[in-house]
Design a protein around this motif. Structure first.
Motif, PDB file in Angstrom:
ATOM      1  N   LYS A  77     -69.686 -39.429  16.011  1.00  0.00           N
ATOM      2  CA  LYS A  77     -68.592 -38.220  15.851  1.00  0.00           C
ATOM      3  C   LYS A  77     -67.887 -38.629  14.617  1.00  0.00           C
ATOM      4  O   LYS A  77     -67.763 -37.619  13.637  1.00  0.00           O
ATOM      5  CB  LYS A  77     -68.025 -37.734  17.035  1.00  0.00           C
ATOM      6  CG  LYS A  77     -67.656 -36.418  16.973  1.00  0.00           C
ATOM      7  CD  LYS A  77     -67.048 -35.911  18.457  1.00  0.00           C
ATOM      8  CE  LYS A  77     -65.962 -34.659  18.023  1.00  0.00           C
ATOM      9  NZ  LYS A  77     -65.123 -34.816  18.864  1.00  0.00           N
ATOM     10  N   ASP A  78     -67.121 -39.641  14.538  1.00  0.00           N
ATOM     11  CA  ASP A  78     -66.270 -40.166  13.501  1.00  0.00           C
ATOM     12  C   ASP A  78     -67.000 -40.102  12.126  1.00  0.00           C
ATOM     13  O   ASP A  78     -66.408 -39.795  11.074  1.00  0.00           O
ATOM     14  CB  ASP A  78     -65.636 -41.619  13.781  1.00  0.00           C
ATOM     15  CG  ASP A  78     -64.268 -41.313  14.933  1.00  0.00           C
ATOM     16  OD1 ASP A  78     -64.103 -40.293  15.167  1.00  0.00           O
ATOM     17  OD2 ASP A  78     -64.129 -42.344  15.547  1.00  0.00           O
ATOM     18  N   GLY A 105     -59.874 -35.574  12.147  1.00  0.00           N
ATOM     19  CA  GLY A 105     -59.770 -35.253  13.514  1.00  0.00           C
ATOM     20  C   GLY A 105     -59.902 -33.784  13.970  1.00  0.00           C
ATOM     21  O   GLY A 105     -60.553 -33.114  13.252  1.00  0.00           O
ATOM     22  N   PRO A 106     -59.679 -33.538  15.080  1.00  0.00           N
ATOM     23  CA  PRO A 106     -59.859 -32.135  15.674  1.00  0.00           C
ATOM     24  C   PRO A 106     -58.889 -31.170  14.719  1.00  0.00           C
ATOM     25  O   PRO A 106     -58.069 -31.728  14.437  1.00  0.00           O
ATOM     26  CB  PRO A 106     -59.934 -32.090  17.167  1.00  0.00           C
ATOM     27  CG  PRO A 106     -58.814 -33.281  17.610  1.00  0.00           C
ATOM     28  CD  PRO A 106     -59.491 -34.367  16.244  1.00  0.00           C
ATOM     29  N   PRO A 107     -59.496 -29.985  14.623  1.00  0.00           N
ATOM     30  CA  PRO A 107     -58.924 -29.077  13.713  1.00  0.00           C
ATOM     31  C   PRO A 107     -57.515 -28.399  14.227  1.00  0.00           C
ATOM     32  O   PRO A 107     -57.451 -27.442  14.382  1.00  0.00           O
ATOM     33  CB  PRO A 107     -59.517 -28.141  13.518  1.00  0.00           C
ATOM     34  CG  PRO A 107     -60.959 -27.968  14.416  1.00  0.00           C
ATOM     35  CD  PRO A 107     -60.863 -29.381  15.053  1.00  0.00           C
ATOM     36  N   SER A 108     -56.652 -29.381  14.750  1.00  0.00           N
ATOM     37  CA  SER A 108     -55.543 -29.069  15.681  1.00  0.00           C
ATOM     38  C   SER A 108     -54.321 -28.844  14.553  1.00  0.00           C
ATOM     39  O   SER A 108     -53.419 -27.973  14.781  1.00  0.00           O
ATOM     40  CB  SER A 108     -55.099 -30.109  16.610  1.00  0.00           C
ATOM     41  OG  SER A 108     -55.205 -31.109  16.013  1.00  0.00           O
ATOM     42  N   SER A 109     -54.229 -29.556  13.607  1.00  0.00           N
ATOM     43  CA  SER A 109     -53.162 -29.470  12.488  1.00  0.00           C
ATOM     44  C   SER A 109     -53.718 -28.733  11.358  1.00  0.00           C
ATOM     45  O   SER A 109     -54.904 -28.391  11.010  1.00  0.00           O
ATOM     46  CB  SER A 109     -52.690 -30.644  11.877  1.00  0.00           C
ATOM     47  OG  SER A 109     -53.701 -31.247  11.210  1.00  0.00           O
ATOM     48  N   ASN A 110     -52.852 -28.176  10.560  1.00  0.00           N
ATOM     49  CA  ASN A 110     -53.397 -27.247   9.443  1.00  0.00           C
ATOM     50  C   ASN A 110     -54.183 -28.069   8.444  1.00  0.00           C
ATOM     51  O   ASN A 110     -55.180 -27.643   8.033  1.00  0.00           O
ATOM     52  CB  ASN A 110     -52.222 -26.429   8.537  1.00  0.00           C
ATOM     53  CG  ASN A 110     -51.657 -25.212   9.155  1.00  0.00           C
ATOM     54  OD1 ASN A 110     -52.497 -24.732   9.865  1.00  0.00           O
ATOM     55  ND2 ASN A 110     -50.621 -24.748   8.848  1.00  0.00           N
ATOM     56  N   ARG A 111     -53.843 -29.290   8.188  1.00  0.00           N
ATOM     57  CA  ARG A 111     -54.386 -30.148   7.565  1.00  0.00           C
ATOM     58  C   ARG A 111     -55.758 -30.439   7.834  1.00  0.00           C
ATOM     59  O   ARG A 111     -56.969 -30.250   7.099  1.00  0.00           O
ATOM     60  CB  ARG A 111     -53.642 -31.346   7.364  1.00  0.00           C
ATOM     61  CG  ARG A 111     -54.143 -32.629   6.304  1.00  0.00           C
ATOM     62  CD  ARG A 111     -53.282 -33.527   5.933  1.00  0.00           C
ATOM     63  NE  ARG A 111     -53.865 -34.345   4.969  1.00  0.00           N
ATOM     64  CZ  ARG A 111     -54.621 -35.682   5.551  1.00  0.00           C
ATOM     65  NH1 ARG A 111     -54.747 -35.554   7.096  1.00  0.00           N
ATOM     66  NH2 ARG A 111     -55.301 -36.302   4.901  1.00  0.00           N
ATOM     67  N   ALA A 112     -55.866 -30.614   9.220  1.00  0.00           N
ATOM     68  CA  ALA A 112     -57.293 -30.962   9.663  1.00  0.00           C
ATOM     69  C   ALA A 112     -58.207 -29.958   9.760  1.00  0.00           C
ATOM     70  O   ALA A 112     -59.420 -29.746   9.432  1.00  0.00           O
ATOM     71  CB  ALA A 112     -57.059 -31.547  11.170  1.00  0.00           C
ATOM     72  N   ALA A 113     -57.456 -28.532   9.821  1.00  0.00           N
ATOM     73  CA  ALA A 113     -58.202 -27.403   9.763  1.00  0.00           C
ATOM     74  C   ALA A 113     -58.946 -27.272   8.571  1.00  0.00           C
ATOM     75  O   ALA A 113     -59.866 -26.737   8.208  1.00  0.00           O
ATOM     76  CB  ALA A 113     -57.500 -26.249  10.207  1.00  0.00           C
ATOM     77  N   SER A 114     -57.926 -27.528   7.567  1.00  0.00           N
ATOM     78  CA  SER A 114     -58.641 -27.273   6.271  1.00  0.00           C
ATOM     79  C   SER A 114     -59.679 -28.299   5.719  1.00  0.00           C
ATOM     80  O   SER A 114     -60.691 -27.805   5.153  1.00  0.00           O
ATOM     81  CB  SER A 114     -57.432 -27.712   5.172  1.00  0.00           C
ATOM     82  OG  SER A 114     -56.137 -26.828   5.377  1.00  0.00           O
TER      83      SER A 114
END
Ligand code: HEM
Ligand code: FES
Lengths: 522, 153
Positions: free
Chosen positions: A29-30, A36-45
């Motif tokens: 998966k990595d 990481g999972p899109p939990s922060s704004n950064r990861a979502a971006s």
């Protein structure tokens, strides 16, 4: 963090292997998803721009795009129906056999014997209807909101290509079941392609330059609808046209981004954004001044983003994707319900000596079929050709740079829309009532030359009236947008009324009947 | 000197793209040509009719499968195609004329258009007399409108 004491003891090869094995799902998966999972704004971006399939979206989406009364999700609905059509179509290809002897029976097998075959076929058939409808409504939305304006002129042209190819897919798919409906609709369609012969005949040059015959032969691979036509249509329907459509959808989406995102009005108040997703962080994250991203400098011309504060944007993940998936699921649900309610038609096997009576085309071609019943060349080639050309040129003939992204952006548009709708409806109804009751030129002058009927018939009469009306509006208001609004409205109303009329009021021998229940038994 | 060099360069810089587009055009043209069918699979069918005496004055014979109706009147034999000249539907012989179900064209008993969008009269086919004296209807060849054949004498 491994233990200090154990540090000097090297793990055995087997241990490492087992640990790796244990972590296999996570490491895989990595490797596939680097963040990481899109939990922060950064990861979502990151989820958006590091994924091939998602990166056609921007990382943040303007809240205005979520306004349901703006786009009504119609572009997404078109794309969703296309995806469903591709999936069901590929499945149908497993059983369908494109040959004169097998085609009809293989469809019968799919419909009656293959597990889930009927559902698959029904979804494919209904999907075609819904896609044409969605594309059509989407085009109306884009026009009415003035969204074809600078800098989106080119994307409107790309849209017209999508429109034409969508209709082409429907037309070529219609032949494949090789039943009565298929055979006769295609015969008529192919002869329409050949109808320029009416004009070359009148000019006496058919022997030298037979454009109609060449077009027809190119389409059918022969002079009649037979095995060659079936193979050509199969190739067009399953390979060439889907490829072209996919490519141009790609261009269409790419251009939406390059044209500065979706169109929107220059001032957007909080009221206008009611019911759209909100991002509180944006309030703090973006400076108050209407500053644009540095990269925008690279894009030529002005863009909508310049006008609007990034404050009014939200993260595309998950807002936009939820919106898109909701529309996809809605379309799928509608198709499944329709498929259980009503089966795709399958008439008797094609019989070249007895036509279906009446032999009606699918609904979106019925308006044309009505026009064709006045003159094959005018109704089937010249008028639709002019309509497509006219639609394509709209953004280049109306270059007004007023607002876009709201319905009826200019002053007076609503009233021109209403008056044009009333004008065209009255003119069409009068023409239809007249022709049904009194016939046309040939009924009064049996020996009239064909070329006069080609030039003067209810179809050309209506077209000229529409053009006259729009020129009048153009002259009176001095606005190209209002002129375009007039002709576009006439076109839409004409399409709707003629389609309804041919669907409901034309029966055997293309005679007028109030209801299908009054058709004579034959 | 300087000028000459430049003009050669500019010649090449124009010539190279022209070659590219030119060869593309030729290739594209040949692709189009490829899709244009030359072998038209159209069986030129002939129907054996028998002896002329089998068709006395007043005979009307409908060949539904072959989409043709054969007539015999005092002026001779003639065969009219039932394929509508509008958009290729098959018309129906009503006893008085031909009616097309698709867009309402009507033709009189000789195939002349009387109503509807059909641009011209129905096609008349050629009837041949074979050496054996038998008649043969040639669906691959049409004759002028109104040409009836006298076979008795
Ligand atoms: C296969 C057919 C088509 C697909 C899948 C499609 C898809 C889309 C999508 C997803 C959007 C985003 C906005 C929305 O949902 O309304 C869009 C925008 C747009 N479409 Fe289409 N479209 C198609 C056909 C057309 C047609 C027929 C036209 C017009 C001739 C057109 C012109 C445009 C324009 C100008 C925009 C930008 C609108 C704006 O910025 O407000 N498209 N299209
Ligand atoms: S095909 Fe006969 S009227 Fe149209």
């Amino acid at each position: 963090m491994s233990n200090q004491v154990e540090n000097d003891k090297k793990p055995s090869g087997l241990d490492t292997f087992l640990t790796n094995l244990k972590h296999l799902p996570q490491s895989f998966k990595d490797a596939a998803v680097r963040h990481g999972p899109p939990s922060s704004n950064r990861a979502a971006s990151q989820s958006v721009f590091s994924n091939l399939f998602l990166h056609i979206h921007s990382v943040r989406t303007h809240r205005y795009n979520f306004k349901k009364t703006f786009t009504a999700g119609l572009g997404i609905a078109s794309a969703a129906s296309f995806i469903i059509l591709v999936i069901t179509g590929i499945l149908l290809m497993i059983y369908y056999k494109p040959s004169l002897l097998e085609a009809y029976n293989s469809i019968k097998d799919i419909h009656f014997a293959v597990p889930g075959g009927r559902l698959m076929r029904n979804i494919h058939r209904w999907g075609a209807h819904i896609m044409v409808l969605a594309v059509f409504l989407h085009m109306i939305r884009v026009f009415m909101t003035g969204s074809y304006r600078h800098p989106r002129q080119f994307n409107w042209v790309v849209g017209m290509v999508l429109f034409a190819v969508t209709l082409g897919l429907s037309f070529t798919g219609y032949l494949l079941p090789w039943d009565q409906l298929a055979y006769w609709a295609t015969t008529i369609g192919a002869q329409i392609a050949g109808s320029p012969v009416e004009v070359t005949d009148a000019l006496g040059i058919t022997k030298i330059l037979d454009v109609g015959g060449m077009q027809m032969r190119l389409l059918l691979g022969a002079d009649v609808v037979g095995e060659e036509a079936l193979v050509r249509f199969y190739f067009l329907h399953c390979i060439l046209l889907p490829l072209i459509l996919t490519t141009f959808i790609g261009v269409h989406f790419w251009r939406i981004r390059k044209d500065g995102g979706m169109s929107r009005p220059s001032v957007i108040t909080e009221d206008m954004l009611l019911g759209t997703p909100v991002d509180e962080v944006a309030e703090m994250a973006f400076p108050t001044k209407n500053k644009t991203y540095g990269l925008m400098c690279l894009v030529k011309g002005d863009s909508n983003n310049v006008k609007n504060s990034p404050k009014q944007t939200v993260q595309s993940w998950p807002n936009l994707f939820n919106y898109e998936m909701a529309i996809f699921i809605l379309i799928l649900a509608i198709l499944i319900v329709l498929s259980f309610v009503s089966d795709a038609p399958l008439k008797e096997a094609a019989n070249p000596s007895v036509p279906e009576n009446p032999a009606k085309a699918p609904w979106y071609f019925l308006g044309l079929q009505e026009l064709v019943s006045y003159s094959a060349f005018m109704g089937g080639v010249a008028i639709p050709g002019l309509a497509v050309l006219g639609l394509m040129l709209i953004p280049f003939l109306d270059k007004t740079r007023n607002e876009s992204g709201i319905w009826f952006p200019d002053k007076g548009e609503k009233s021109v829309f209403k008056s044009s709708a009333i004008f065209s409806a009255i003119v069409i109804l009068v023409t239809l009532v007249f022709t049904v009751n009194f016939g046309w030129l040939r009924n009064w002058f049996p020996h009239i030359p064909q070329i006069i009927i080609v030039l003067v018939n209810p179809g050309t009469l209506l077209t000229s009236l529409f053009v006259w009306w729009s020129l009048r509006i153009l002259n009176k208001t001095g606005s190209t947008r209002l002129g375009a609004m007039a002709i576009f409205t006439c076109f839409i109303i004409g399409f709707v009324i003629l389609t309804y009329f041919a669907y409901q009021h034309r029966g055997p021998n293309w005679n007028f009947y109030w209801w299908p229940s009054l058709w004579p038994a034959h | 000197m300087e000028e000459k060099k430049n003009s050669r360069r500019s010649f090449i810089s124009k010539f190279a793209p022209a070659t590219f587009w030119g060869s593309l055009a030729v290739w594209g043209g040949s692709l189009l040509k490829f899709t244009m069918p030359t072998l038209l699979p159209q069986e030129t069918k002939k129907i054996k009719l028998g002896m002329p005496t089998d068709y006395p004055n007043g005979t009307i014979k409908v060949f539904e499968k072959d989409r043709v109706v054969l007539f015999s009147d005092s002026e001779g034999l003639f065969a009219i195609s039932t394929i509508c000249t509008h958009l290729g539907c098959v018309t129906k012989w009503t006893g008085k004329g031909f009616d097309c179900p698709c867009h309402g064209s009507k033709f009189d008993s000789l195939g002349e258009v009387v109503r509807g969008p059909a641009p011209k009269a129905l096609k008349w086919y050629k009837i041949d007399k074979l050496p054996s004296g038998q008649l043969s209807l040639n669906l691959g060849e049409s004759v002028d409108f109104g040409k009836k054949e006298q076979f008795y004498v």
